[in-house]
Design a protein around this motif. Structure first.
Motif, short mmCIF file in Angstrom:
data_model
loop_
_atom_site.label_atom_id
_atom_site.label_comp_id
_atom_site.label_asym_id
_atom_site.label_seq_id
_atom_site.Cartn_x
_atom_site.Cartn_y
_atom_site.Cartn_z
N VAL A 20 0.86 -1.18 0.00
CA VAL A 20 0.00 0.00 0.00
C VAL A 20 0.90 1.23 0.00
CG1 VAL A 20 -1.79 1.26 1.23
CG2 VAL A 20 -1.77 -1.24 1.30
N PHE A 21 0.69 2.11 -0.96
CA PHE A 21 1.55 3.28 -1.07
C PHE A 21 1.19 4.31 0.00
CE2 PHE A 21 1.87 1.10 -5.02
CZ PHE A 21 3.22 1.17 -5.31
N GLU A 22 2.23 4.80 0.67
CA GLU A 22 2.06 5.71 1.80
C GLU A 22 1.33 6.98 1.39
OE1 GLU A 22 5.49 7.69 3.98
OE2 GLU A 22 5.19 5.86 5.13
N THR A 23 1.72 7.50 0.23
CA THR A 23 1.05 8.68 -0.29
C THR A 23 -0.31 8.29 -0.83
OG1 THR A 23 3.12 9.74 -0.89
CG2 THR A 23 1.16 10.50 -2.04
N LYS A 24 -1.35 9.09 -0.53
CA LYS A 24 -2.69 8.82 -1.05
C LYS A 24 -2.99 9.88 -2.11
CE LYS A 24 -6.02 7.43 1.58
NZ LYS A 24 -7.05 7.28 2.65
N PRO A 25 -2.55 9.61 -3.36
CA PRO A 25 -2.74 10.62 -4.40
C PRO A 25 -4.21 10.94 -4.63
CG PRO A 25 -2.12 8.50 -5.35
CD PRO A 25 -1.96 8.38 -3.88
N LEU A 26 -4.54 12.24 -4.52
CA LEU A 26 -5.90 12.71 -4.75
C LEU A 26 -6.90 12.03 -3.82
CD1 LEU A 26 -5.82 12.69 -8.65
CD2 LEU A 26 -5.32 14.61 -7.14
N GLY A 27 -6.40 11.58 -2.66
CA GLY A 27 -7.29 10.94 -1.69
C GLY A 27 -7.54 9.46 -1.94
N ILE A 28 -6.89 8.90 -2.97
CA ILE A 28 -7.08 7.48 -3.30
C ILE A 28 -5.98 6.64 -2.67
CG2 ILE A 28 -7.19 5.77 -5.15
CD1 ILE A 28 -8.07 7.95 -7.04
N GLN A 29 -6.36 5.56 -1.97
CA GLN A 29 -5.36 4.61 -1.50
C GLN A 29 -5.04 3.66 -2.65
OE1 GLN A 29 -5.42 2.44 2.45
NE2 GLN A 29 -5.76 0.69 1.10
N VAL A 30 -3.81 3.73 -3.14
CA VAL A 30 -3.38 2.87 -4.24
C VAL A 30 -2.54 1.73 -3.68
CG1 VAL A 30 -2.08 2.73 -6.40
CG2 VAL A 30 -3.36 4.82 -5.86
N SER A 31 -2.80 0.52 -4.16
CA SER A 31 -2.00 -0.62 -3.70
C SER A 31 -1.79 -1.60 -4.84
CB SER A 31 -2.68 -1.33 -2.53
OG SER A 31 -3.89 -1.94 -2.93
N VAL A 32 -0.73 -2.39 -4.72
CA VAL A 32 -0.48 -3.53 -5.60
C VAL A 32 -0.68 -4.77 -4.74
CG1 VAL A 32 1.20 -4.76 -7.02
CG2 VAL A 32 1.14 -2.25 -7.06
N LYS A 33 -1.53 -5.67 -5.21
CA LYS A 33 -1.91 -6.81 -4.38
C LYS A 33 -1.75 -8.11 -5.16
CE LYS A 33 -5.69 -7.98 -1.19
NZ LYS A 33 -7.04 -7.52 -0.72
N MET A 34 -1.22 -9.11 -4.48
CA MET A 34 -0.96 -10.39 -5.12
C MET A 34 -2.22 -11.26 -5.05
SD MET A 34 2.15 -13.10 -4.42
CE MET A 34 3.44 -11.85 -4.36
N ASP A 35 -3.20 -10.89 -5.86
CA ASP A 35 -4.39 -11.72 -5.97
C ASP A 35 -4.98 -11.60 -7.37
OD1 ASP A 35 -5.62 -9.26 -5.93
OD2 ASP A 35 -6.88 -9.65 -4.17
N GLY A 36 -6.07 -12.29 -7.61
CA GLY A 36 -6.66 -12.30 -8.94
C GLY A 36 -7.99 -11.61 -8.97
N PRO A 37 -8.52 -11.35 -10.18
CA PRO A 37 -9.77 -10.62 -10.32
C PRO A 37 -11.00 -11.36 -9.82
CG PRO A 37 -8.93 -11.34 -12.46
CD PRO A 37 -7.86 -11.63 -11.46
N TYR A 38 -10.84 -12.62 -9.43
CA TYR A 38 -11.95 -13.39 -8.87
C TYR A 38 -11.89 -13.43 -7.34
CZ TYR A 38 -8.13 -16.74 -9.05
OH TYR A 38 -6.90 -17.34 -8.92
N MET A 39 -10.95 -12.66 -6.74
CA MET A 39 -10.72 -12.72 -5.29
C MET A 39 -11.05 -11.43 -4.55
SD MET A 39 -6.99 -14.58 -5.54
CE MET A 39 -6.65 -14.48 -3.79
#
Length: 231
Positions: A20-39
């Motif tokens: 989870v990126f510490e900075t919340k650009p434009l109020g959005i919490q951006v993250s990269v997650k090791m899962d799939g689109p069915y999860m």
């Protein structure tokens, strides 16, 4: 480089690895997650699919698993010619009850596979942001599933970067419209970029750099109101 908070899965029953990126650009919490689109329990889950091939479409990995979880909806739509997959074409549906946790599912077309480029993913990013706002989806998840369609043209992290940069640019425009009473108020709260284990580290690096670069560019935008004063 943006600092990140790392949550690792201690075992298979634990939460998927996520940065989870510490900075919340434009109020959005951006993250990269090791899962799939069915999860992911998203308000709006988005994937990309190439234009349908008469000889047959490739489904492997996450693409195959997602189609299976959805009862074959994706392959049925393509095989029947009801979702062609032209670049920028969208298809939105509600997943069958009990199939996947996402409330709504959107497919965005990538066009002909031979024409795939980073520009294709930039188009997808802009569409994703605007559709999320239009649909009032607070929690958005995206998986390109390009590798799972058998294509290796674009490095996964670079594609993720192109996507998130355009999400932020398009969302900034949406917020400016809202601030000028030209659109109804709405906030996207989180965007999850789903990545497989082999591409996770590259995605984290590229997305982090993309966020920094795009925020710098956004700060330099023209702040003059869009509409000129009427007399």
């Amino acid at each position: 480089m943006l600092a990140v908070a790392v949550a690792s899965a201690a075992d298979s029953a634990a939460a998927p690895k996520e940065n989870v990126f510490e900075t919340k650009p434009l109020g959005i919490q951006v993250s990269v997650k090791m899962d799939g689109p069915y999860m992911e329990a998203a308000d709006l889950q988005i994937i990309c699919l190439f234009k349908h091939k008469a000889a047959g479409d490739t489904y492997q990995g996450a693409a195959k698993e997602t189609d299976a979880h959805l009862g074959g909806i994706l392959s049925a739509l393509r095989n029947r010619g009801e979702f062609v997959g032209e670049l920028g074409e969208t298809f939105l549906f509600t997943p069958p009850k009990g199939s996947i946790p996402a409330e709504r599912f959107m497919v965005i077309g990538l066009g002909e596979e031979k024409d795939l480029s980073l520009d294709s993913l930039k188009v997808v990013g802009r569409i994703a942001a605007r559709e999320a706002v239009r649909l009032k989806a607070k929690h958005v998840a995206w998986a390109p599933v390009i590798r799972d369609e058998g294509n290796t043209t674009i490095e996964v992290g670079e594609g993720d970067r192109a996507f998130i940069e355009q999400v932020l640019s398009a969302y900034d425009t949406e917020k400016r419209l809202q601030a000028q009473a030209l659109a109804p108020e709405f906030n996207i709260e989180s965007v999850v970029i789903e990545a497989g284990p082999a591409f996770f580290d590259s995605a984290v690096k590229q997305v982090g750099e993309g966020i920094e670069s795009r925020l710098t560019e956004i700060k330099q935008r023209n702040n003059t109101p869009y509409a000129s004063e009427q007399h």
